[in-house]
Motif scaffolding. Structure first.
Motif, short mmCIF file in Angstrom:
data_model
loop_
_atom_site.label_atom_id
_atom_site.label_comp_id
_atom_site.label_asym_id
_atom_site.label_seq_id
_atom_site.Cartn_x
_atom_site.Cartn_y
_atom_site.Cartn_z
N ILE A 1 48.19 -54.25 -73.39
CA ILE A 1 48.08 -55.56 -73.50
C ILE A 1 46.48 -55.31 -74.40
CG2 ILE A 1 45.92 -57.09 -73.01
CD1 ILE A 1 47.74 -57.05 -70.29
N VAL A 2 45.73 -53.68 -74.43
CA VAL A 2 45.11 -52.67 -75.52
C VAL A 2 45.86 -52.92 -76.83
CG1 VAL A 2 44.51 -50.67 -75.84
CG2 VAL A 2 43.91 -51.41 -74.14
N LEU B 1 39.53 -51.03 -60.83
CA LEU B 1 40.89 -52.21 -60.47
C LEU B 1 40.69 -50.63 -58.96
CD1 LEU B 1 42.73 -53.46 -60.20
CD2 LEU B 1 43.56 -51.46 -61.40
N TYR C 1 46.19 -61.38 -81.79
CA TYR C 1 45.66 -62.29 -83.26
C TYR C 1 46.73 -63.62 -84.09
CZ TYR C 1 42.11 -59.84 -81.63
OH TYR C 1 41.09 -58.98 -80.97
N GLU D 1 39.32 -59.75 -58.26
CA GLU D 1 39.57 -59.06 -58.75
C GLU D 1 40.52 -59.30 -60.64
OE1 GLU D 1 42.34 -55.83 -57.00
OE2 GLU D 1 43.74 -56.58 -59.12
N LEU E 1 40.07 -49.70 -65.83
CA LEU E 1 40.69 -48.92 -64.63
C LEU E 1 39.94 -48.04 -63.42
CD1 LEU E 1 43.31 -46.35 -66.39
CD2 LEU E 1 43.99 -48.60 -64.85
N TYR F 1 45.69 -56.38 -78.55
CA TYR F 1 44.17 -57.36 -78.55
C TYR F 1 43.44 -56.94 -79.31
CZ TYR F 1 46.27 -61.25 -76.31
OH TYR F 1 46.82 -62.54 -76.29
N MET F 2 43.81 -55.00 -78.54
CA MET F 2 42.19 -54.67 -79.76
C MET F 2 42.75 -53.17 -80.45
SD MET F 2 40.72 -53.98 -75.83
CE MET F 2 40.65 -55.09 -74.90
N PRO F 3 43.60 -53.76 -81.52
CA PRO F 3 44.46 -52.43 -82.31
C PRO F 3 43.63 -51.50 -83.20
CG PRO F 3 44.06 -54.62 -83.32
CD PRO F 3 43.29 -54.95 -82.33
N ASP F 4 43.25 -50.19 -83.13
CA ASP F 4 43.27 -49.32 -83.52
C ASP F 4 43.02 -49.93 -85.65
OD1 ASP F 4 41.46 -48.16 -81.90
OD2 ASP F 4 43.38 -47.01 -80.67
N ARG G 1 35.32 -48.57 -77.64
CA ARG G 1 35.07 -49.82 -77.31
C ARG G 1 36.10 -49.53 -76.12
NH1 ARG G 1 38.87 -53.20 -80.19
NH2 ARG G 1 38.76 -51.90 -82.20
N ILE G 2 37.36 -49.48 -76.86
CA ILE G 2 38.68 -49.25 -75.75
C ILE G 2 38.95 -48.16 -74.86
CG2 ILE G 2 41.00 -49.33 -75.96
CD1 ILE G 2 41.46 -49.80 -79.11
N TYR H 1 37.33 -57.16 -69.33
CA TYR H 1 37.81 -56.07 -69.61
C TYR H 1 38.01 -55.94 -71.29
CZ TYR H 1 42.29 -54.16 -71.36
OH TYR H 1 43.11 -53.38 -72.13
N LYS I 1 39.85 -72.81 -84.67
CA LYS I 1 39.78 -71.35 -84.83
C LYS I 1 38.80 -71.12 -85.91
CE LYS I 1 41.58 -67.38 -84.62
NZ LYS I 1 42.34 -66.56 -83.69
N ILE J 1 47.86 -52.44 -69.29
CA ILE J 1 47.30 -52.46 -69.97
C ILE J 1 47.24 -51.43 -71.31
CG2 ILE J 1 44.50 -51.99 -70.20
CD1 ILE J 1 45.24 -53.78 -68.47
N GLY K 1 35.97 -54.65 -75.30
CA GLY K 1 37.45 -54.12 -75.54
C GLY K 1 37.32 -54.72 -77.04
N ALA L 1 48.75 -49.83 -63.56
CA ALA L 1 48.32 -49.99 -63.94
C ALA L 1 47.40 -49.61 -65.69
CB ALA L 1 46.51 -51.02 -63.82
N TYR L 2 47.57 -48.62 -65.99
CA TYR L 2 47.42 -48.63 -66.91
C TYR L 2 48.18 -48.12 -67.94
CZ TYR L 2 46.32 -44.50 -70.75
OH TYR L 2 46.26 -44.22 -71.81
N LEU M 1 49.95 -58.19 -66.80
CA LEU M 1 49.08 -58.69 -65.47
C LEU M 1 50.25 -58.72 -64.50
CD1 LEU M 1 46.26 -60.37 -67.22
CD2 LEU M 1 46.61 -57.92 -66.56
N LEU N 1 41.98 -51.73 -55.21
CA LEU N 1 42.17 -51.57 -54.44
C LEU N 1 42.43 -50.92 -53.03
CD1 LEU N 1 45.63 -51.09 -57.39
CD2 LEU N 1 44.76 -52.98 -55.62
N GLY O 1 50.04 -56.52 -60.75
CA GLY O 1 49.41 -57.04 -59.06
C GLY O 1 48.02 -57.53 -59.77
N ILE O 2 47.98 -58.13 -60.61
CA ILE O 2 46.63 -58.10 -60.69
C ILE O 2 46.40 -60.09 -60.05
CG2 ILE O 2 44.58 -58.93 -62.26
CD1 ILE O 2 44.72 -55.82 -62.29
N SER P 1 49.90 -48.39 -57.46
CA SER P 1 49.92 -49.76 -58.45
C SER P 1 48.03 -49.57 -59.59
CB SER P 1 48.97 -51.28 -57.14
OG SER P 1 49.96 -50.79 -56.47
N ALA P 2 46.77 -48.80 -58.77
CA ALA P 2 46.36 -48.58 -59.46
C ALA P 2 46.24 -47.81 -60.76
CB ALA P 2 44.64 -47.69 -58.76
#
Lengths: 519, 517
Positions: B448-449, A174, B386, A144, A171, B452-455, A162-163, A151, A28, B445, A155, B441-442, B400, A178, B404-405, B437-438
């Motif tokens: 994952i947010v 997506l 990380y 998809e 969304l 990987y994307m910490p506030d 950004r988030i 994303y 890294k 996700i 993000g 996803a929220y 994911l 769908l 259903g991705i 499904s849509a």
């Protein structure tokens, strides 16, 4: 070589994935190596993709470089690839822009470099796969999954909200995808009911005859999926957020390639699969397109944020392309496809310049910018070239595309075309005014505090010039000599129209017949 | 029934019966061996019980493979073994295998005896297998109760923990209630048709429905009893499948139970319940005045919608996965509603895919929980992406897949059941499911947010910020067992998403022997 030519599409699609596997074991911390290697590999990919252009036969509309293997026999899904004149250039655009955006991000992306280059290369695989897939299920899988790297890019390396922007982008698209999937499954099942075979083979599905009322419903389902991706006027709200907050490389790919998928989807899937519905709904879509042109232009004029302005200009440009596509004349569709490529080149370049200015001035607010022209002559000239190309100055690429679209659509929709033409004037207004303010405005103006970053504003370095040079060359080349492009696009467009008219004739015949029997 | 039983090596009736339950018998044998270990204090302290359980499950899988292709019936037709069971036995055994793998570190964190723990898991597995292969209403009830009792004990296994105990009690009371519905339903069905064997009921109903037009009276006479019976029976099973109005125990039990057991309940019990429901549905429910597909339609829509809304609101990862499993049950149900060979095969495929994505997600949760018991809050996941790239990437992949991705098994499974339902004309159902499904996803996700994307405001609660404490994972101290479980889950989730044909063939084989019953 023979092997290479036979499986060239597969090799091109999965070469970036192989590149990811090469990059994975690298430490890294070794950021320089990661960047250089990734950029080099993406350049290699671009050079390899040039072979497609060389060996592409411009005299036929048929799909070329076809590869077909069984994938999921139970669903009738196959690994079926092939390209025509339109996907050829979109693939070339994708490989070029991936290289360009990797090269452009040396300064912008400072942390998590490894994750960044890996995501960019993965994104390339899925973008190329989407353009080359001729099997609906395969297409959908590529389509998809493509959302995900983008994303993450928005993000993880974005700015500001950004988030919020990344999740909204994900969304929104997506949900559209769908609903589109619903339409695709429906068409798949109708084909099964008619023939007794499960197949996702696009060319066979083209022959499915669907009742017109059902076609309209299915077209709306597919329309939602593709229109959100384009994006067409009422479905565009994810775009300014995503574009504004994304890092430069993300914006370039988003504007340059991802927006193309919507139009490509209409061209390849929605219209040929549901030809009668497309023809019935075309006038409404053209109206929406014209509204998009004007709306995008008006909203661009009042933007305070430089990047948001460029983002909204995309909405306006995409309106033009939609009008060209749904006018259903040979010239206008040629123009739409040509403009699709132009938009990728021009807007990609604009985002690169906006990124360079942001890296130096640490702000995107137009009022805080100004006086850059004196500090950076090279940047000014090249930026001006891309602005003019985007405005549609004759001699640069934007002119050819818009001209073809307007000539072509005038025959189908004269009034709407005249209204749409005013969009070009507004484009000149917002882009040139923006340029004037950003580059020439007096930095000591009283309306905003003086931006001290201007003192240390350095002109473009060699890396940045190399980054934008291919795009600038393309602007002139496509502006002066469009033949090599239009020659290859032409046959596919004509075939597309032939298919459409064939269905129209049958539909009219049925209408007359039933009309007679009623009488 | 007896005439279709193949003559195997000239065995007598009892021996033939025993042959049909060999996989279950192996598991029970090992369960007793593990249990006897507790008599010897010295051995009980070692890790023997863990390895013995794994070996037992492996042996059972071996026997299932050896018996595959046979059509066996035992104990006067109350137990059957055919292709359908092969598929589901392997699914259940794999689910049990994963549960045992992830249990070791977790259970050693607490001061509870663990040979018994493994023994009860093994008993639970055997009960699920009996449930799948049972072909008699009484047998269904007995194995369901056997399975439930194992689940009650395991839920409350951490004795000092009030949440665990509370969850077990809630589960016990509500579970008993559901069992009452089931047995009551069986009684009504028996009253209506006079048979307990599923095949006999099937034959009886088929004969009636053939002469339906000539003799409405016969059907009228029994239809009320039959409808009530089937309805009550379905409620009993819907409880185990955690479908919407009967889901109330799910979030509490999933949250309070030891996490490996949550994983076991979410995969094993759910699969067993769906499997037996599918078998009974196919045999009995189709021959009735009430259209049960409509009832299932409503249940599926409610489960999906409710599960997704509740999951969006939850901040605890175990509760989130619990609500998500309610929603997933709704999706699986779509395959059954869609029906036909295609639909049943799709349901089985989805069930198989569902094991690995759920068990994988729980395995990652267990890793984080082993290091810090308070880390069930999703906020704690802030920035782990990380720090622990591999397990976080795995978690993202499972999320994911649940969403259903494409490229994951979740997409293929959803695609399979949805296209089956469209094929049978359930357009609105599929449309609602796709919107769901849509919507869903929220919250997938969201995890994952966080990773990987910490506030900025999250970073002070995250695992990373509190460096001083002894986090097992910080020391690179993830045990091989959990890693192996995650790798197995990743492998299956990816393979089923990229090249699902082998698994589709397997599901087709299984569905074919189900339909031929």
């Amino acid at each position: 070589m023979a092997f290479f030519m036979k499986y060239i599409l597969t090799i091109l699609i999965f070469f970036p994935t192989v590149a990811v596997l090469i990059l994975l074991p690298i430490n890294k911390k070794n950021e320089g190596l990661l960047r250089n290697l990734a950029t080099l590999l993406s350049l290699l990919e671009f050079i390899a993709s040039y072979y497609l252009f060389i060996y592409f036969r411009p005299d036929t509309y048929k799909f070329q470089f076809v590869e077909k293997f069984n994938w999921i026999p139970s669903f009738g899904a196959s690994y079926f690839l092939g390209i025509d004149g339109i996907s050829l250039f979109l693939i070339l655009l994708t490989t070029l822009l991936t290289f360009v955006s990797l090269l452009s991000s040396y300064r912008y992306i400072k942390d998590h470099v490894k994750e960044f280059v890996i995501l960019m290369l993965l994104l390339e695989t899925f973008m190329l796969g989407t353009f080359a897939a001729l099997d609906i299920l395969l297409f959908y899988v590529f389509w998809e999954f493509m959302l995900l790297p983008m994303y993450f890019i928005i993000g993880m390396w974005g700015t500001g909200k950004r988030i919020y922007s990344a999740v909204k982008f994900f969304l929104y698209t997506l949900a559209g995808s769908l609903i589109m999937l619903f339409g695709l499954i429906y068409i798949f099942i109708i084909h099964y009911q008619q023939t007794g075979n499960f197949t996702f083979n696009l060319i066979r599905l083209y022959n499915t005859s669907i009742p017109v009322n059902l076609q309209i419903l299915l077209f709306i389902a597919l329309f939602l999926g593709f229109a959100i991706k384009v994006p067409i006027f009422p479905f565009h709200t994810w775009l300014p957020d995503a574009h504004t907050e994304a890092p430069t490389a993300g914006s370039v790919i988003l504007a340059g390639v991802l927006l193309k998928f919507g139009i490509y989807g209409f061209f390849r899937f929605a219209i040929p699969l549901l030809p009668n519905a497309a023809q019935i709904l075309a006038p409404y879509i053209v109206v929406i397109g014209v509204i998009g042109i004007l709306y995008g232009a008006f909203v661009s004029i009042v933007q305070k944020d430089l990047k948001r302005l460029v983002a909204f200009s995309s909405v306006s440009h995409m309106g033009f392309i939609m009008v060209g596509l749904f006018a259903f004349t040979a010239i206008s569709i040629n123009g739409a496809v040509y403009q699709l490529l132009n938009h990728g080149v021009d807007t990609g370049a604009l985002f690169l310049f906006v990124g360079m200015i942001y890296e130096r001035m640490h702000t995107r607010q137009i009022k805080d910018l100004g006086g850059i022209a004196k500090k950076a002559p090279i940047l000014t000239v090249l930026f001006l070239t891309s602005v003019l190309a985007s405005v549609g100055l004759p001699g640069l690429n934007g002119f050819i595309g818009e001209f073809l679209i307007l000539i072509g659509s005038f025959r189908s929709y004269p009034v709407l075309t005249i209204i749409g033409t005013s969009g070009i004037i507004f484009a000149a207004v917002y882009l040139l005014w923006m340029f004037q303010r950003v580059m020439f405005q007096d930095p000591h103006d009283q309306t905003a505090p003086y931006n001290h970053h201007l003192e240390s504003f350095d002109d473009m370095n060699l890396r940045e010039i190399i980054t934008v040079l291919p795009l600038i060359i393309l602007m002139f080349l496509m502006g002066f000599y469009p033949d090599p492009f239009l020659d290859r696009i032409g046959p596919s467009v004509l075939h597309f129209l032939t298919m459409l008219n064939h269905h129209k004739i049958i539909y009219n015949a049925i209408k007359i017949k039933t009309g007679l029997s009623n009488a | 029934m007896h005439n279709i039983m193949p003559a195997i090596y000239g065995l007598n009736s009892l021996e033939k019966s025993m042959l049909s339950i060999i996989p279950e018998a192996v598991i029970i044998l090992f369960a007793f061996i593990v249990l006897f270990i507790t008599f010897f204090e010295k051995i009980a302290k070692s890790k023997n019980s863990y390895y013995l359980s794994l070996i037992g499950i492996a042996f059972s899988i071996l026997y299932v493979v050896m018996l595959s292709g046979r059509n066996l019936t035992g104990f006067y037709g109350s137990v059957v073994f055919n292709g359908y069971d092969v598929f589901l036995f392997i699914a259940i055994l794999l689910s049990g295998f994963l549960t045992v793998l992830v249990s070791k570190d977790y259970i050693e964190n607490f001061d509870v005896p663990y040979p018994e723990y493994y023994s009860i898991i093994l008993f639970g597995i055997s009960a699920m297998m009996f449930l799948v292969s049972s072909n008699n209403l009484i047998m269904v009830f007995i194995s369901l109760e056997f399975m439930s009792i194992c689940a009650y004990i395991l839920t409350g296994y951490i004795r000092g923990n009030t949440r665990s105990t509370e969850a077990a009690l809630k589960y016990l009371i509500l579970g008993t209630f559901a069992s009452a519905f089931l047995i009551f339903g069986s009684v009504f069905i028996y009253a209506a048709v006079g048979h307990l064997n599923l095949n006999s009921i099937h034959t009886y109903l088929e004969n009636i429905s053939y002469v339906k037009h000539g003799s409405d009276l016969i059907l009228n006479g029994i239809s009320e009893y039959l409808s009530i019976g089937l309805l009550l029976f379905m409620i009993g099973l819907a409880f185990k499948m955690s479908l919407f109005p009967f889901h109330a125990w799910t979030p509490d039990a999933y949250d309070g139970a030891p996490t490996p057991i949550t994983s076991f309940m979410a995969t094993g019990i759910k699969i067993a319940a769906f499997a037996v429901f599918l078998r009974i549905y196919l045999l009995i429910y189709n021959y009735n005045v009430i259209n049960f597909n409509d009832i299932l339609w409503v249940l599926a829509v409610l489960s999906m919608t409710f599960g997704n809304i509740a999951a969006i609101l939850s901040t605890n990862i175990k509760r989130l996965l619990a609500y998500s499993s309610i929603a997933q049950a709704g999706y699986i149900l779509i395959g059954i509603i869609g029906g036909g060979f295609y639909g049943y095969s799709g349901t089985l495929f989805y069930l198989f895919a569902y094991i690995f994505m759920t068990a994988g997600a729980f395995a990652v949760v267990i890793i984080f929980e082993n290091s810090d018991i308070a880390s069930l809050d999703i906020k704690k996941y802030s920035g782990v992406g990380y720090k622990y790239p591999f397990i976080s990437a795995a978690m993202a992949f499972f999320m994911l897949s649940l969403a259903g991705i494409p490229v994951t098994s979740g997409f293929m499974g959803k695609f399979y059941v949805f296209s089956a339902a469209v094929k049978s004309g359930y357009y609105w159902l599929v449309f609602i499911a796709l919107l769901n499904s849509a919507f869903a996803a929220y919250y997938y996700i969201k995890v994952i947010v966080k990773m990987y994307m910490p506030d900025k405001e999250d970073s002070n609660v995250s695992c990373i910020a509190a460096e001083g404490k002894n986090y097992g994972i910080v020391n690179g101290n993830i045990s091989e067992g959990i890693m192996l479980a995650i790798i197995i889950c990743l492998f299956f989730t990816l393979i089923m998403g990229v090249y699902p044909q082998i698994f589709i063939n397997f599901a087709n084989y299984s569905a074919a022997s189900l339909a031929s019953l």
